[in-house]
Enzyme design. Structure first.
Site, PDB file in Angstrom:
ATOM      1  CB  SER A 131      -7.585 -17.431   7.285  1.00  0.00           C
ATOM      2  OG  SER A 131      -7.268 -16.897   8.418  1.00  0.00           O
ATOM      3  CD  GLU A 149       8.410  -6.974  15.997  1.00  0.00           C
ATOM      4  OE1 GLU A 149       9.657  -6.150  15.634  1.00  0.00           O
ATOM      5  OE2 GLU A 149       8.254  -7.223  16.786  1.00  0.00           O
ATOM      6  CG  HIS A 173      -6.114 -12.282   8.866  1.00  0.00           C
ATOM      7  ND1 HIS A 173      -7.413 -12.251   8.677  1.00  0.00           N
ATOM      8  CD2 HIS A 173      -5.856 -13.044   8.793  1.00  0.00           C
ATOM      9  CE1 HIS A 173      -8.323 -13.118   8.791  1.00  0.00           C
ATOM     10  NE2 HIS A 173      -7.061 -14.007   8.943  1.00  0.00           N
TER      11      HIS A 173
END
Length: 282
Positions: A131, A149, A173
């Site tokens: 991460s 987006e 992620h």
């Protein structure tokens, strides 16, 4: 474990990795670090949870690592601790946990401790990060931005990473948080960089030869902007959608490889050499 043939593996993990069942990614990291002879140092700085370091100590110990310790670094002054330098000098594997990548860069950035990590990796020690710990590995780090987006000016924020590699920019992620748009935007800033979008429970094991192998249950999305014939990034207004023509995008599942120098992807070894035809009607 040091590698006489060059630098150690760089292993960005997309977060949310399996820590209970097969622990495939962690097992491979322990193996690369030396197995029963491994000395793994965990850096849990990105996390605000006090138990994070101990959790990873338990995980790697359960997988057969010889010795596991973590560095309780919570402020920049901790990065001057000579005991931590000695631990990193002895490390055969280094693991950077998830959390907040800006916390990680604000505390570690520009310190001798980061220099130690880079030197150890250059000497052959594998460095893994999950991460936030994955994002910070590259020279240019995705520090934030909106998911779900389309690529647009202002949808991603960049910051300096620790510079284990200058060839890629990493987002994590990836599929789970719909981050394709922001990775495309990040890639448009500098088409030299290869964008790596890494799913949860998935890792890119980047070897000394700069060929990565995908390990885990998800995919690694590779964005190659080097052949762009047109980009509107240079004069886009804030929030304006971008035009990016000539992008190449590969989606790699487990066992697939990608040569970061040649910018070419390969299927898993068992599929190499098979004809493109099919005997099955669809």
């Amino acid at each position: 474990m040091t590698d006489e043939n060059g630098r150690g593996f760089i292993i960005p993990i997309g977060g949310g990795e399996d820590r209970v069942k097969e622990m495939q990614i962690h097992s491979k990291f322990v193996e690369l670090s030396g197995g029963a002879d491994a000395y793994i140092v965990v850096i849990p700085t990105a996390s605000m949870l006090s138990e994070t370091g101990e959790d990873y100590n338990r995980i790697f110990s359960s997988l057969g690592a010889g010795k596991v310790e973590y560095l309780p670094i919570t402020r920049r002054l901790d990065c001057d601790n000579p005991t931590f330098f000695e631990m990193l000098d002895r490390a055969t594997g280094i693991f950077i946990t998830g959390g907040n990548q800006l916390r990680l860069s604000a505390i570690l950035g520009g310190t001798l401790l980061v220099t130690k990590i880079r030197r150890q990796n250059a000497a052959g020690v594998p460095v893994a990060g999950t991460s936030a710990g994955a994002s910070i590995m590259s020279e240019h780090m995705v520090a934030g931005g909106q998911g779900n987006e389309s690529p647009a000016e202002g949808t991603v924020t960049l910051a300096p990473g620790i510079g284990l590699t200058n060839a890629v920019i990493i987002d994590q992620h990836f599929t789970q948080r719909n981050r394709l748009g922001r990775l495309l935007t990040a890639s448009s800033f500098n088409p030299f960089l290869i964008g790596l979008g890494i799913d949860e429970d998935t890792a890119a094991f980047i070897g000394p030869d700069n060929v990565l192998e995908v390990v885990g249950s998800g995919t690694v999305t590779v964005v190659d902007a080097s052949k762009l014939t047109h980009s509107s990034m240079w004069d886009a207004k804030p929030g304006e959608a971008l035009s990016l023509i000539g992008l190449r995008l590969d989606v790699l599942g487990e066992g697939c490889r990608y040569d970061l120098k040649a910018r070419v992807g390969y299927p898993p070894p068992q599929f190499l050499g098979l004809s493109s035809g099919s005997d099955t009607d669809t």
